[in-house]
Design a protein around this motif. Structure first.
Motif, PDB file in Angstrom:
ATOM      1  N   ALA A  12       0.777  -1.294  -0.075  1.00 54.66           N
ATOM      2  CA  ALA A  12      -0.013   0.152  -0.073  1.00 54.66           C
ATOM      3  C   ALA A  12       0.778   1.390  -0.228  1.00 54.66           C
ATOM      4  CB  ALA A  12      -0.858   0.053   1.312  1.00 54.66           C
ATOM      5  N   MET A  13       2.012   1.138   0.819  1.00 50.79           N
ATOM      6  CA  MET A  13       2.775   2.393   0.762  1.00 50.79           C
ATOM      7  C   MET A  13       3.494   2.646  -0.425  1.00 50.79           C
ATOM      8  SD  MET A  13       2.551   3.868   3.598  1.00 50.79           S
ATOM      9  CE  MET A  13       3.952   5.140   3.598  1.00 50.79           C
ATOM     10  N   THR A  50      -2.581   6.166  12.347  1.00 52.40           N
ATOM     11  CA  THR A  50      -2.531   6.410  13.729  1.00 52.40           C
ATOM     12  C   THR A  50      -1.055   6.633  13.967  1.00 52.40           C
ATOM     13  OG1 THR A  50      -4.486   4.865  13.961  1.00 52.40           O
ATOM     14  CG2 THR A  50      -2.974   5.251  16.038  1.00 52.40           C
ATOM     15  N   ASN A  51      -0.180   5.999  13.104  1.00 53.84           N
ATOM     16  CA  ASN A  51       1.290   6.216  13.659  1.00 53.84           C
ATOM     17  C   ASN A  51       1.888   7.441  12.746  1.00 53.84           C
ATOM     18  OD1 ASN A  51       2.430   3.739  15.436  1.00 53.84           O
ATOM     19  ND2 ASN A  51       1.185   2.824  13.776  1.00 53.84           N
ATOM     20  N   GLY A  52       0.908   8.266  12.263  1.00 53.20           N
ATOM     21  CA  GLY A  52       1.468   9.388  11.553  1.00 53.20           C
ATOM     22  C   GLY A  52       1.992   9.233  10.220  1.00 53.20           C
ATOM     23  N   ILE A  53       1.930   8.131   9.495  1.00 61.11           N
ATOM     24  CA  ILE A  53       2.547   7.795   8.171  1.00 61.11           C
ATOM     25  C   ILE A  53       1.740   8.245   7.207  1.00 61.11           C
ATOM     26  CG2 ILE A  53       3.572   6.146   6.639  1.00 61.11           C
ATOM     27  CD1 ILE A  53       5.356   6.723   8.963  1.00 61.11           C
ATOM     28  N   LEU A  54       0.442   8.124   7.244  1.00 60.18           N
ATOM     29  CA  LEU A  54      -0.566   8.435   6.470  1.00 60.18           C
ATOM     30  C   LEU A  54      -1.670   9.692   6.722  1.00 60.18           C
ATOM     31  CD1 LEU A  54      -1.751   4.918   5.048  1.00 60.18           C
ATOM     32  CD2 LEU A  54       0.020   6.683   3.989  1.00 60.18           C
ATOM     33  N   ILE A  78       7.982   0.945   9.117  1.00 61.18           N
ATOM     34  CA  ILE A  78       6.619   0.319   8.791  1.00 61.18           C
ATOM     35  C   ILE A  78       6.298  -0.962   9.382  1.00 61.18           C
ATOM     36  CG2 ILE A  78       5.037  -0.413   6.530  1.00 61.18           C
ATOM     37  CD1 ILE A  78       6.567   1.727   5.178  1.00 61.18           C
ATOM     38  N   ILE A  79       7.373  -2.069   8.926  1.00 66.14           N
ATOM     39  CA  ILE A  79       7.192  -3.176   9.681  1.00 66.14           C
ATOM     40  C   ILE A  79       7.253  -3.218  11.199  1.00 66.14           C
ATOM     41  CG2 ILE A  79       8.415  -5.388   9.685  1.00 66.14           C
ATOM     42  CD1 ILE A  79       9.719  -4.865   7.177  1.00 66.14           C
ATOM     43  N   ARG A  80       7.817  -2.490  11.821  1.00 62.74           N
ATOM     44  CA  ARG A  80       7.580  -2.430  13.204  1.00 62.74           C
ATOM     45  C   ARG A  80       6.395  -2.030  13.566  1.00 62.74           C
ATOM     46  NH1 ARG A  80      12.789   0.024  12.926  1.00 62.74           N
ATOM     47  NH2 ARG A  80      14.207  -1.514  13.758  1.00 62.74           N
ATOM     48  N   LEU A 134      17.894   5.167  -2.944  1.00 61.02           N
ATOM     49  CA  LEU A 134      18.452   4.254  -4.263  1.00 61.02           C
ATOM     50  C   LEU A 134      17.891   2.673  -3.887  1.00 61.02           C
ATOM     51  CD1 LEU A 134      20.027   4.004  -6.655  1.00 61.02           C
ATOM     52  CD2 LEU A 134      22.140   3.702  -4.967  1.00 61.02           C
ATOM     53  N   GLU A 135      18.011   2.299  -2.870  1.00 58.95           N
ATOM     54  CA  GLU A 135      17.751   0.721  -2.717  1.00 58.95           C
ATOM     55  C   GLU A 135      16.359   0.659  -1.791  1.00 58.95           C
ATOM     56  OE1 GLU A 135      22.140  -0.749  -2.886  1.00 58.95           O
ATOM     57  OE2 GLU A 135      20.852  -1.863  -1.887  1.00 58.95           O
ATOM     58  N   THR A 136      15.330   1.058  -2.324  1.00 62.76           N
ATOM     59  CA  THR A 136      13.919   1.194  -1.526  1.00 62.76           C
ATOM     60  C   THR A 136      12.870   0.963  -2.193  1.00 62.76           C
ATOM     61  OG1 THR A 136      13.596   3.419  -2.405  1.00 62.76           O
ATOM     62  CG2 THR A 136      14.745   3.267  -0.278  1.00 62.76           C
ATOM     63  N   ILE A 137      11.569   0.803  -1.825  1.00 57.67           N
ATOM     64  CA  ILE A 137      10.633   0.424  -2.562  1.00 57.67           C
ATOM     65  C   ILE A 137      10.369   1.300  -3.825  1.00 57.67           C
ATOM     66  CG2 ILE A 137       8.160   0.819  -2.089  1.00 57.67           C
ATOM     67  CD1 ILE A 137       8.324  -0.176   0.833  1.00 57.67           C
TER      68      ILE A 137
END
Length: 149
Positions: A12-13, A50-54, A78-80, A134-137
């Protein structure tokens, strides 16, 4: 092991990162494109909000968008948020430390020593992988699009 919930959160992210220039994204678009059950996705997006990411807006013209720059969002965070600690056993966790009941001496515990290396290597990769580095989603999206064309 990465839970299905965390995998869907990352998907989703990834979708939101890839489509952030389109403004608010509705759940049905994410669910359909990423093949995620809608009800499950709703719960995941609420957790991320709720965690402030979205950020979300309710109503007819509502939807979700990133609340932070992709460069501020690590895969590890995100995983945590979804699965809890990255550590395979509680006695090596930084954020969720708990002594093992059966352990006689943490300093000489061979299992702890190996699992700490696993935790450190995992955290090093995931905490230094941001949605737009560089090496990310985000780079995975670009690589996937490149392969498909």
């Amino acid at each position: 092991m990465l839970s299905k919930k965390a995998k869907y959160a990352l998907k989703a992210m990834l979708y939101l990162t890839k489509n952030q220039d389109k403004g608010l994204i509705v759940i049905s678009d994410i669910a359909g494109e990423e093949r995620i059950p809608r009800k499950f996705l709703e719960a995941i997006l609420v957790d991320l909000k709720t965690n402030g990411i979205l950020h979300s807006v309710r109503g007819k013209n509502g939807g979700y968008s990133l609340a932070k720059s992709p460069s501020e969002i690590s895969v590890g965070n995100i995983i945590r948020m979804i699965d809890g600690p990255l550590a395979p056993i509680p006695c090596v966790s930084h954020l969720y430390y708990r002594k093992c009941d059966e352990c006689k001496d943490e300093a000489s515990c061979e299992i702890r020593i190996v699992m700490k290396k696993v935790r450190d290597a995992t955290a090093q990769i995931l905490d230094n992988t941001f949605l737009n580095s560089l090496e990310t989603i985000a780079s995975l999206v670009e690589a996937q699009e490149h392969e498909q064309s």
